[in-house]
Scaffold this active site. Sequence first.
Site, PDB file in Angstrom:
ATOM      1  N   HIS A   1       6.033  -5.623  12.174  1.00 32.29           N
ATOM      2  CA  HIS A   1       5.418  -4.299  12.086  1.00 32.29           C
ATOM      3  C   HIS A   1       5.100  -3.746  13.478  1.00 32.29           C
ATOM      4  O   HIS A   1       4.025  -3.213  13.745  1.00 32.29           O
ATOM      5  CB  HIS A   1       4.153  -4.319  11.216  1.00 32.29           C
ATOM      6  CG  HIS A   1       3.761  -2.968  10.699  1.00 32.29           C
ATOM      7  ND1 HIS A   1       2.840  -2.162  11.340  1.00 32.29           N
ATOM      8  CD2 HIS A   1       4.170  -2.270   9.620  1.00 32.29           C
ATOM      9  CE1 HIS A   1       2.693  -1.032  10.658  1.00 32.29           C
ATOM     10  NE2 HIS A   1       3.500  -1.078   9.611  1.00 32.29           N
TER      11      HIS A   1
ATOM     12  N   HIS B   1       0.846  -1.184   0.000  1.00 35.33           N
ATOM     13  CA  HIS B   1       0.000   0.000   0.000  1.00 35.33           C
ATOM     14  C   HIS B   1       0.890   1.246   0.000  1.00 35.33           C
ATOM     15  O   HIS B   1       2.115   1.157   0.135  1.00 35.33           O
ATOM     16  CB  HIS B   1      -0.963   0.002   1.185  1.00 35.33           C
ATOM     17  CG  HIS B   1      -0.322   0.073   2.537  1.00 35.33           C
ATOM     18  ND1 HIS B   1       0.516  -0.903   3.035  1.00 35.33           N
ATOM     19  CD2 HIS B   1      -0.396   1.018   3.524  1.00 35.33           C
ATOM     20  CE1 HIS B   1       0.910  -0.578   4.253  1.00 35.33           C
ATOM     21  NE2 HIS B   1       0.377   0.595   4.577  1.00 35.33           N
TER      22      HIS B   1
ATOM     23  N   ASP C   1      -0.305  -3.902   6.074  1.00 37.03           N
ATOM     24  CA  ASP C   1      -0.934  -3.592   7.346  1.00 37.03           C
ATOM     25  C   ASP C   1      -2.427  -3.943   7.267  1.00 37.03           C
ATOM     26  O   ASP C   1      -3.042  -3.778   6.220  1.00 37.03           O
ATOM     27  CB  ASP C   1      -0.803  -2.115   7.656  1.00 37.03           C
ATOM     28  CG  ASP C   1       0.642  -1.638   7.771  1.00 37.03           C
ATOM     29  OD1 ASP C   1       1.560  -2.415   7.516  1.00 37.03           O
ATOM     30  OD2 ASP C   1       0.851  -0.457   8.075  1.00 37.03           O
TER      31      ASP C   1
ATOM     32  N   HIS D   1      -7.373  -1.698   5.808  1.00 35.92           N
ATOM     33  CA  HIS D   1      -6.515  -0.670   6.388  1.00 35.92           C
ATOM     34  C   HIS D   1      -7.123   0.684   6.022  1.00 35.92           C
ATOM     35  O   HIS D   1      -8.187   0.761   5.401  1.00 35.92           O
ATOM     36  CB  HIS D   1      -5.091  -0.843   5.860  1.00 35.92           C
ATOM     37  CG  HIS D   1      -4.064  -0.067   6.612  1.00 35.92           C
ATOM     38  ND1 HIS D   1      -4.070   0.044   7.984  1.00 35.92           N
ATOM     39  CD2 HIS D   1      -2.991   0.659   6.179  1.00 35.92           C
ATOM     40  CE1 HIS D   1      -3.044   0.777   8.368  1.00 35.92           C
ATOM     41  NE2 HIS D   1      -2.373   1.178   7.291  1.00 35.92           N
TER      42      HIS D   1
ATOM     43  N   ASP E   1       5.951   4.284   4.950  1.00 39.46           N
ATOM     44  CA  ASP E   1       6.851   3.312   5.556  1.00 39.46           C
ATOM     45  C   ASP E   1       6.857   1.973   4.815  1.00 39.46           C
ATOM     46  O   ASP E   1       7.538   1.036   5.227  1.00 39.46           O
ATOM     47  CB  ASP E   1       6.519   3.101   7.039  1.00 39.46           C
ATOM     48  CG  ASP E   1       5.086   2.680   7.296  1.00 39.46           C
ATOM     49  OD1 ASP E   1       4.204   3.011   6.492  1.00 39.46           O
ATOM     50  OD2 ASP E   1       4.835   2.002   8.312  1.00 39.46           O
ATOM     51  N   HIS E   2       6.115   1.916   3.703  1.00 38.68           N
ATOM     52  CA  HIS E   2       6.097   0.691   2.897  1.00 38.68           C
ATOM     53  C   HIS E   2       6.596   0.909   1.467  1.00 38.68           C
ATOM     54  O   HIS E   2       6.769  -0.073   0.747  1.00 38.68           O
ATOM     55  CB  HIS E   2       4.687   0.102   2.878  1.00 38.68           C
ATOM     56  CG  HIS E   2       4.254  -0.420   4.212  1.00 38.68           C
ATOM     57  ND1 HIS E   2       4.299  -1.756   4.554  1.00 38.68           N
ATOM     58  CD2 HIS E   2       3.810   0.234   5.324  1.00 38.68           C
ATOM     59  CE1 HIS E   2       3.885  -1.902   5.805  1.00 38.68           C
ATOM     60  NE2 HIS E   2       3.579  -0.707   6.295  1.00 38.68           N
TER      61      HIS E   2
END
Length: 302
Positions: free
Chosen positions: A268, A60, A210, A140, A64-65
């Site tokens: 995570h 996504h 997430d 999410h 942070d991804h």
Amino acid sequence: MKLTILGCYAATPRTITNPTSQVLEIKNRMFLIDCGEGTQVQLRKNKIKFSSINHIFISHLHGDHFYGLVGLISTFMLLNRQTDLHIHGPKGIKEIILLQLKYSNSYTSYNLYFHELSATESEIIFEDEKVIVKTIPLKHRIYTNGFLFQEKIGERKLNIDEVQKHNIETCYYQNIKNGKDITLDNGTIIPNAELTFDPPRPISYAFCSDTMYDETIIPIIQNADILYHETTFLETEADKAQKTMHSTAKEAAKIAQLASVKNLILGHYSTRYDNIELFKEEAQTIFKNIELADDGKSFEFD
């Protein structure tokens, strides 16, 4: 199958932790899953060859991804990469990356292909003769997918003693490994089951980060060998997990239990916690086969 954790902490990078990124080696393929800030540094630290990565899967568009992606793409160019690179990720990722490349005048010298995702049902997004990859729709704050990596059933293994006993020529070996019976010159049919052993059982790996607690993913990940499930919070912060649409350690364990997976890897983690062992302790009240992800840690499964 080998899984190398490059980063497994939530939100911002720190000097001692890195945001989400991992490398999965499966059937001699190497897949990069998510690409948080600092991924290429972690690749170097873990001695993973940049040239071996041809497919990148982005879950996504939270920073942070994927904030490390454009840097990695640019480094590939500086290293004179010629091999095609495929990016699988949410709709919008192509625009984001190409805009950065455009205004930095950094177009790649290699072919860059974007496979944008928008389906809300699980779908096959990669397949070759040895591996298949499916999406795992997650819940999410923005459109998010996990990924299920599955080995395909391999060739049968020759029972060489039986093959040689019947004086079968080597030119027939491939047909035997493909499952065919053999007819001898005298007309005798030798069943394939007598000439071969079953192939190794295929392994599967499910990546889920997430997401909030969501039982609708269970049919997709049912009986997976390894499940990586986010566990941003402990139960003491369950209200924060609900508000931010993340999971607790206990919720991750419950998903593993309901899906009958063989092994659960937690990751995570929110950086508010100083001791990640607390996540394992909480999750093991529900599910026993648990490992803790950590930056630079590798797992091998067979």
